[in-house]
Motif scaffolding. Structure first.
Motif, PDB file in Angstrom:
ATOM      1  N   GLY A 101       0.814  -1.214   0.000  1.00 54.08           N
ATOM      2  CA  GLY A 101       0.000   0.000   0.000  1.00 54.08           C
ATOM      3  C   GLY A 101       0.844   1.260   0.000  1.00 54.08           C
ATOM      4  O   GLY A 101       0.562   2.220  -0.734  1.00 54.08           O
ATOM      5  N   GLN A 102       1.917   1.263   0.821  1.00 58.50           N
ATOM      6  CA  GLN A 102       2.787   2.442   0.873  1.00 58.50           C
ATOM      7  C   GLN A 102       3.549   2.640  -0.426  1.00 58.50           C
ATOM      8  O   GLN A 102       3.747   3.775  -0.871  1.00 58.50           O
ATOM      9  CB  GLN A 102       3.761   2.333   2.042  1.00 58.50           C
ATOM     10  N   LEU A 103       3.991   1.554  -1.033  1.00 59.09           N
ATOM     11  CA  LEU A 103       4.671   1.669  -2.330  1.00 59.09           C
ATOM     12  C   LEU A 103       3.738   2.305  -3.371  1.00 59.09           C
ATOM     13  O   LEU A 103       4.192   3.099  -4.209  1.00 59.09           O
ATOM     14  CB  LEU A 103       5.146   0.300  -2.801  1.00 59.09           C
ATOM     15  N   LEU A 104       2.463   1.986  -3.305  1.00 52.04           N
ATOM     16  CA  LEU A 104       1.506   2.573  -4.239  1.00 52.04           C
ATOM     17  C   LEU A 104       1.267   4.055  -3.939  1.00 52.04           C
ATOM     18  O   LEU A 104       1.070   4.858  -4.856  1.00 52.04           O
ATOM     19  CB  LEU A 104       0.192   1.788  -4.203  1.00 52.04           C
ATOM     20  N   VAL A 105       1.297   4.432  -2.658  1.00 57.00           N
ATOM     21  CA  VAL A 105       1.209   5.862  -2.308  1.00 57.00           C
ATOM     22  C   VAL A 105       2.399   6.613  -2.888  1.00 57.00           C
ATOM     23  O   VAL A 105       2.255   7.704  -3.470  1.00 57.00           O
ATOM     24  CB  VAL A 105       1.143   6.050  -0.776  1.00 57.00           C
ATOM     25  N   VAL A 106       3.592   6.052  -2.739  1.00 57.99           N
ATOM     26  CA  VAL A 106       4.792   6.692  -3.294  1.00 57.99           C
ATOM     27  C   VAL A 106       4.687   6.805  -4.807  1.00 57.99           C
ATOM     28  O   VAL A 106       5.025   7.848  -5.393  1.00 57.99           O
ATOM     29  CB  VAL A 106       6.060   5.904  -2.896  1.00 57.99           C
ATOM     30  N   ALA A 107       4.199   5.760  -5.457  1.00 57.63           N
ATOM     31  CA  ALA A 107       4.057   5.807  -6.922  1.00 57.63           C
ATOM     32  C   ALA A 107       3.092   6.905  -7.340  1.00 57.63           C
ATOM     33  O   ALA A 107       3.338   7.628  -8.313  1.00 57.63           O
ATOM     34  CB  ALA A 107       3.573   4.451  -7.435  1.00 57.63           C
ATOM     35  N   ALA A 108       1.994   7.046  -6.591  1.00 55.42           N
ATOM     36  CA  ALA A 108       0.981   8.045  -6.939  1.00 55.42           C
ATOM     37  C   ALA A 108       1.479   9.470  -6.723  1.00 55.42           C
ATOM     38  O   ALA A 108       1.102  10.391  -7.463  1.00 55.42           O
ATOM     39  CB  ALA A 108      -0.285   7.802  -6.127  1.00 55.42           C
ATOM     40  N   TYR A 109       2.343   9.666  -5.717  1.00 59.13           N
ATOM     41  CA  TYR A 109       2.763  11.019  -5.328  1.00 59.13           C
ATOM     42  C   TYR A 109       4.252  11.292  -5.596  1.00 59.13           C
ATOM     43  O   TYR A 109       4.786  12.291  -5.098  1.00 59.13           O
ATOM     44  CB  TYR A 109       2.478  11.237  -3.834  1.00 59.13           C
ATOM     45  N   LYS A 110       4.902  10.453  -6.391  1.00 54.20           N
ATOM     46  CA  LYS A 110       6.355  10.581  -6.549  1.00 54.20           C
ATOM     47  C   LYS A 110       6.814  11.974  -6.971  1.00 54.20           C
ATOM     48  O   LYS A 110       7.779  12.512  -6.399  1.00 54.20           O
ATOM     49  CB  LYS A 110       6.853   9.538  -7.577  1.00 54.20           C
TER      50      LYS A 110
END
Length: 243
Positions: A101-110
Motif C-alpha cells: 500500500g505504501q509503495l503505491l502511495v509513493v508511486a501516486a505522489y512521486k
C-alpha cells in the motif's frame, strides 16, 4: 459462511493495503508540495483514515473479520477469540499489505515527494512522529487511542444492537477511526496499528527518495508496542465485562 484461510489472508492483505493507501494517501495530499490538497486541514486526513478502515471493513468484515491490524489479531488471540495458529499468517499478510500500500502511495505522489524538502512532512506520509519528540507522550497517546479503538471496535461488532445489520456496524468503525484521528491524532498521527506504521517505515528506510531524511528508528517501537498492549487490554476488558 466460513472462508478458507487462504481466502481470508487475501482479504487481510488487500484490506491493509487499502487502509494505507487511503490513510497515508490523505496525509500525502495534505503535506506534500504541489498537490491539489496541499495545506488542507486535519479533517481531510481524518476522513482518509476513517474511510481507510470503513471500506475494507464493509468489503471484508464478513470474510476475514477485517483485522487489518496485528494488535487486533494478537488481542483477540490472547482473549481466546481467535486461533493462535492463524496469528502469524494474519500478521504476515497485514505487514505485506501495508508495504505494498505504501509503495503505491509513493508511486501516486512521486513528483510531489521530489518537490517536498521538509523531511518530517515526508516521513509523516509513511509513519507516525511525536510532535514534541517525546516517546512517553507518544506511548501514552498511542495506548489511549488504541485502547479506545479496540474496545469500541469489539463493542460495535459484538453489540446485540447491530447483530441483524453488521454492515452498519462496519460503517461505524470508519466513524470511530475518523473521530480518533480528529480527537487524539495531534500528538502522533496516530498509528493505532503496528503494520500501518512499521511496514511504511521500512519502505521509507529502503526507498531512495530525494529528500528522505531519517526514518526515526529510535521511536519506531512506540507505535508497535503501545497498540499491541492496548489491544490485549481493550479486548480483555470488553470480553470480561460484556461477553
Amino acid at each position: 459462511m466460513t472462508y478458507a484461510l487462504g481466502t481470508r489472508l487475501i482479504a487481510e492483505f488487500i484490506g491493509t493495503a487499502l487502509l494505507v493507501i487511503l490513510g497515508n494517501g490523505s496525509v500525502a495530499n495534505v503535506d506534500l508540495k504541489g498537490t491539489k490538497g496541499n495545506g488542507s486541514d486535519w479533517m481531510l486526513i481524518a476522513v482518509g483514515y476513517g474511510a481507510g478502515v470503513m471500506i475494507p471493513a464493509m468489503m471484508f468484515g464478513s470474510i476475514s473479520g477485517n483485522h487489518i491490524n496485528p494488535a487486533f489479531t494478537i488481542g483477540l488471540a490472547v482473549s481466546g477469540l481467535f486461533p493462535w495458529n492463524e496469528v502469524l499468517p494474519y500478521i504476515a499478510v497485514q505487514m505485506a499489505g501495508a508495504i505494498v500500500g505504501q509503495l503505491l502511495v509513493v508511486a501516486a505522489y512521486k513528483p510531489h515527494y521530489d518537490l517536498t524538502e521538509d523531511t518530517q512532512h515526508i516521513l509523516g506520509t509513511f509513519s507516525t512522529i511525536n510532535a514534541t519528540k517525546s516517546k512517553l507522550n507518544g506511548f501514552i497517546n498511542e495506548f489511549l487511542g488504541s485502547y479506545i479503538l479496540f474496545i469500541a471496535a469489539l463493542g460495535i461488532t459484538k453489540a446485540p444492537f447491530f447483530q441483524n445489520n453488521l454492515g452498519t456496524a462496519h460503517m461505524g468503525l470508519g466513524f470511530l477511526v475518523a473521530t480518533l484521528v480528529a480527537s487524539l491524532g495531534g500528538p502522533t498521527g496516530p498509528g493505532l496499528n503496528p503494520a500501518r506504521d512499521l511496514g511504511p517505515r521500512l519502505v521509507h528506510w529502503l526507498f531512495p527518495l530525494k529528500h528522505k531524511g531519517s526514518s526515526d528508528w529510535g521511536y519506531a517501537w512506540v507505535p508497535v508496542l503501545a497498540p499491541i498492549l492496548a489491544g490485549i487490554a481493550g479486548i480483555a476488558t470488553y470480553k470480561g465485562f460484556f461477553m
